[in-house]
Write a protein that holds these residues in place. Structure first.
Motif, mmCIF file in Angstrom:
data_model
loop_
_atom_site.group_PDB
_atom_site.id
_atom_site.type_symbol
_atom_site.label_atom_id
_atom_site.label_comp_id
_atom_site.label_asym_id
_atom_site.label_seq_id
_atom_site.Cartn_x
_atom_site.Cartn_y
_atom_site.Cartn_z
ATOM 1 N N ILE A 84 -9.282 -3.929 -8.101
ATOM 2 C CA ILE A 84 -9.133 -2.752 -8.952
ATOM 3 C C ILE A 84 -7.538 -3.008 -9.686
ATOM 4 N N GLY A 85 -6.442 -3.142 -9.012
ATOM 5 C CA GLY A 85 -5.165 -3.384 -9.772
ATOM 6 C C GLY A 85 -4.702 -2.129 -10.491
ATOM 7 N N HIS A 86 -4.907 -1.016 -9.823
ATOM 8 C CA HIS A 86 -4.237 0.116 -10.250
ATOM 9 C C HIS A 86 -2.981 0.574 -9.821
ATOM 10 N N THR A 87 -1.867 0.177 -10.495
ATOM 11 C CA THR A 87 -0.683 0.448 -10.110
ATOM 12 C C THR A 87 0.155 1.950 -10.386
ATOM 13 N N ASP A 88 -0.537 2.788 -10.880
ATOM 14 C CA ASP A 88 0.255 4.209 -10.953
ATOM 15 C C ASP A 88 -0.071 4.706 -9.599
ATOM 16 N N PHE A 89 0.473 5.784 -9.448
ATOM 17 C CA PHE A 89 0.461 6.646 -8.113
ATOM 18 C C PHE A 89 -0.757 6.926 -7.869
ATOM 19 N N CYS A 183 15.038 -3.941 -6.147
ATOM 20 C CA CYS A 183 14.664 -4.534 -4.767
ATOM 21 C C CYS A 183 13.244 -3.624 -4.276
ATOM 22 N N PHE A 184 12.715 -2.939 -5.279
ATOM 23 C CA PHE A 184 11.562 -1.933 -4.782
ATOM 24 C C PHE A 184 10.438 -2.355 -5.708
ATOM 25 N N TYR A 185 9.174 -2.624 -4.763
ATOM 26 C CA TYR A 185 8.112 -3.367 -5.394
ATOM 27 C C TYR A 185 6.974 -2.312 -5.506
ATOM 28 N N THR A 186 5.731 -2.940 -5.917
ATOM 29 C CA THR A 186 4.507 -2.206 -6.030
ATOM 30 C C THR A 186 4.055 -1.478 -4.864
ATOM 31 N N ARG A 187 3.505 -0.373 -5.003
ATOM 32 C CA ARG A 187 3.156 0.597 -3.925
ATOM 33 C C ARG A 187 1.878 0.040 -3.325
ATOM 34 N N VAL A 188 1.597 0.405 -2.034
ATOM 35 C CA VAL A 188 0.412 0.001 -1.080
ATOM 36 C C VAL A 188 -0.419 1.447 -0.724
ATOM 37 N N THR A 189 -1.539 1.516 -1.288
ATOM 38 C CA THR A 189 -1.908 2.899 -0.799
ATOM 39 C C THR A 189 -3.410 2.450 -0.124
ATOM 40 N N GLY A 190 -3.686 3.287 1.009
ATOM 41 C CA GLY A 190 -5.084 3.090 1.570
ATOM 42 C C GLY A 190 -5.155 1.967 2.559
ATOM 43 N N ILE A 191 -6.513 1.340 2.522
ATOM 44 C CA ILE A 191 -6.732 0.407 3.521
ATOM 45 C C ILE A 191 -6.284 -0.956 2.952
ATOM 46 N N TRP A 192 -5.054 -1.438 3.795
ATOM 47 C CA TRP A 192 -4.286 -2.580 3.355
ATOM 48 C C TRP A 192 -4.539 -3.999 4.413
ATOM 49 N N ALA A 193 -5.236 -3.596 5.409
ATOM 50 C CA ALA A 193 -5.428 -4.525 6.477
ATOM 51 C C ALA A 193 -6.774 -4.598 7.138
ATOM 52 N N PRO A 194 -7.246 -5.780 7.958
ATOM 53 C CA PRO A 194 -8.364 -5.952 8.402
ATOM 54 C C PRO A 194 -8.985 -4.729 9.041
ATOM 55 N N VAL A 195 -10.394 -4.448 8.921
ATOM 56 C CA VAL A 195 -11.177 -3.401 9.604
ATOM 57 C C VAL A 195 -12.249 -4.268 10.333
#
Length: 619
Positions: A84-89, A183-195
């Motif tokens: 996806i690569g959608h970096t807006d909120f 020192c603030f980076y791209t956000r992380v939303t939703g599933i970001w680790a294994p299921v």
């Protein structure tokens, strides 16, 4: 034994995933210190839909049979690896995939595991809400037994909501602006680790806490069962290679504390990371195995004595590096298991014996490699981006932090807990102080075996086991005079008017350095150094960089009351260009020279600082 476990995990993953196609990302077993042979990886292609208006429930998206677009789990939609690569909120989004429980799992509990969903997640099966979880850093499991039928297909829908700008939730280093900055980076939303999903017998294990007791040569195991049966038994088997060195069987009860003595104990340390293999067995009255879990344990002891950190009853100097746990293509999620291992290898090659895992709760596979490679770690909450004075934010953080401690309690490499970072916000009605002290005592109640670094830098309240300060003074002479103990016995405190004074606790400089060095690895990178983040004036040559770095490290090592350091940082992250390596994990420096600097003895460092001060005074 490390090789055996690694191969076993790979084989099991391959067998289990055979019916789900090839190229499943992050297909290794996600929880290596509590591993079952039968499980189902749910990573890979899901469908999704953004919900910018948060109107999805009104539109009945929880009853979806599939959305129009695909996303690759376990990568967040902001990342390239998600597709996806959608970096807006992204205030909210919906996920869907088909869930099929094998017929062979009939009669067992069916557990659905999420290693990380940021921030609030609601789980639906066939349109029915089965669970709601708060906490983007904490892993959680859902018992979906009553909602699924083995041999049938079901619709799994996950609704994820995230609002880092609300300041009511921990966010770590996620940017509250549109773009990354400083020192603030791209956000992380939703599933970001294994299921993943697994079957567990009706009297099977939910968890087992492991406490090493080095002084009494034993491990203490605390089992927790999904259900209890007075006729069932619980057995712990501890092995050194193929040799059983400890074993005990007790009734399968949630009140059991299983002490297993170990003969000829072998300790765990960064220099000798020995691990025992452990097996848990739950057996019914009929002699049939209800549950069989593979684990491992390290015999090590951490404590503080008179302001000094001890490992296995010996003074031990922590030479840590700050690790943000970010990746260019996955954000919070490493692209592969090998990438997690390599980060530790790179840090050890640079001379560090551990890391402060900064503003993020790390992947359980990272701890697996830290345990096996010999690497100290500090467990830390992503406490930034929340309002420490707000009672709702405090409640959110405390609940999440408790889950994180519980998940990683048994990890041998974790030697300290650090719930807060730089709480410099002025207090409101004592709420910041209340949160700080609550976190100290809650952490100590959950785990009395490890020290607590209540607040790393910033404003210090009244209770902590390690007094941790930050300094980015670049001139080594000024740094020395800042850190040297004063005639009245006081030490460096960055905010003396707003902090509790140092009372003789173990003292560490757990952030320093941060020297910016821009390595042009790709033509697409910004070419103006001023657009990058770092500390101090840029060195004008590599020789100047090495000199500044070595003199700063020498100063820290030479101060007697400092019991360890943490250098900022291991890799560049987005606009922050002060890493030992680039964001792509490429070398920036002569690593033999870097290694010599960070592993120098305190005696040699003291001699060199004395010489430096004489030369500067003479000048």
């Amino acid at each position: 034994m490390t090789t055996f476990r690694t191969l076993l995990t790979a084989v099991l993953a391959t067998v289990t995933l055979s019916s789900y196609g090839e190229n499943i990302p992050r297909s290794e077993y996600p929880r290596p210190q509590f591993e079952r042979t039968e499980w189902q990886c749910l990573n890979g292609t899901w469908t999704y839909q953004f919900d910018f208006g948060r109107s999805g429930k009104e539109s009945q998206l929880q009853k979806s049979k599939g959305f129009a677009d695909n996303i690759t789990v376990p990568f967040c939609p902001e990342s390239p690896l998600s597709g996806i690569g959608h970096t807006d909120f992204i205030p909210a989004l919906w996920y869907h995939r088909t869930l099929e429980v094998p017929t062979a799992w009939d009669g067992q509990h069916i557990l659905l595991h999420f290693a990380g969903v940021d921030y609030r997640s609601t789980i639906f099966i066939d349109g029915i809400e089965v669970f709601c979880h708060y906490g983007g850093a904490a892993s959680f499991a859902v018992d979906i037994t009553r909602y699924v039928k083995p041999g049938k297909k079901h619709d799994l829908v996950v609704f994820a909501e995230d609002d880092v700008r609300s300041r009511l939730q921990p966010g770590g280093k996620q940017s509250r602006r549109l773009h990354s900055y400083e020192c603030f980076y791209t956000r992380v939303t939703g599933i970001w680790a294994p299921v993943w999903m697994e079957p567990v017998g009706k009297n099977g294990l939910k968890d087992v806490r492991i406490t090493p007791d080095l002084d009494n040569s034993m491990f203490i195991f605390e089992p927790e069962f999904l259900e209890t049966d007075v006729e069932a038994s619980f057995t712990v088997i501890v092995k050194d290679g193929q040799k059983v060195v400890g074993q005990k069987t007790v009734n399968a009860s949630n009140s059991a504390f299983v002490a297993v003595p170990i003969k000829k104990v072998k300790t765990w340390s960064p220099e000798s990371p020995f691990l025992y293999d452990v097996e848990y067995k739950v057996v019914g009255a009929d002699g049939k195995t209800i549950d069989d879990v593979r684990a491992y344990a390290g015999m090590r002891k951490v404590e503080l004595r008179k302001g000094v950190f001890y490992l296995n009853n010996q003074p031990y100097y922590q030479r840590l590096v700050l690790d943000q746990g970010y990746y260019p293509d996955g954000q919070w999620t490493a692209p592969t298991d090998e990438a997690l291992r390599r980060d530790i290898v790179l840090a050890k090659e640079a001379g560090f014996n551990g890391a402060r895992l900064h503003q993020k709760v790390f992947d359980q596979r990272f701890f697996y490699w830290a345990d096996h490679l010999g690497y100290l770690t500090w467990g830390e909450s992503p406490s930034w981006e929340m309002d420490w004075t707000n009672q709702i934010a405090a409640r959110n953080m405390i609940a999440e932090w408790e889950e994180c401690i519980q998940r990683d309690y048994s990890v041998p490499s974790i030697v300290a807990w650090s719930p807060l970072n730089e709480t410099w916000m002025d207090d409101v009605d004592g709420q910041r102080a209340r949160l700080t002290n609550d976190l100290y005592f809650i952490t100590r109640r959950f785990d009395r075996t490890r020290p607590v670094v209540t607040t790393s830098g910033g404003y210090h309240e009244g209770f902590t086991d390690i007094y941790a300060e930050h300094t980015y003074v670049q001139d080594p002479v000024a740094l020395y005079h800042q850190l040297e103990m004063k005639p009245d016995g006081s030490v460096y405190n960055h905010f003396p008017d707003k902090s509790a004074p140092w009372k003789g606790e173990a003292y560490m400089i757990d952030e320093f350095g941060g020297i910016r060095w821009v390595q042009q690895m790709k033509a697409k990178e910004v070419t103006t150094a001023d657009e990058f983040w770092g500390y101090g004036k840029d060195p004008q040559s590599l020789d100047e960089y090495y000199q500044r770095l070595e003199e700063q490290v020498n100063v820290i090592l030479s101060i007697p009351y400092i019991t360890g350091f943490c250098y900022t940082q291991i890799v560049d992250v987005e606009l922050e260009k002060n890493g030992i390596y680039t964001y792509d994990r490429e070398r920036k420096f002569d690593m033999e020279r870097i290694h010599r600097i960070f592993t120098k003895s305190r005696e040699q460092a003291t001699e060199e600082v004395d010489q430096m001060l004489k030369e500067r005074d003479h000048q």
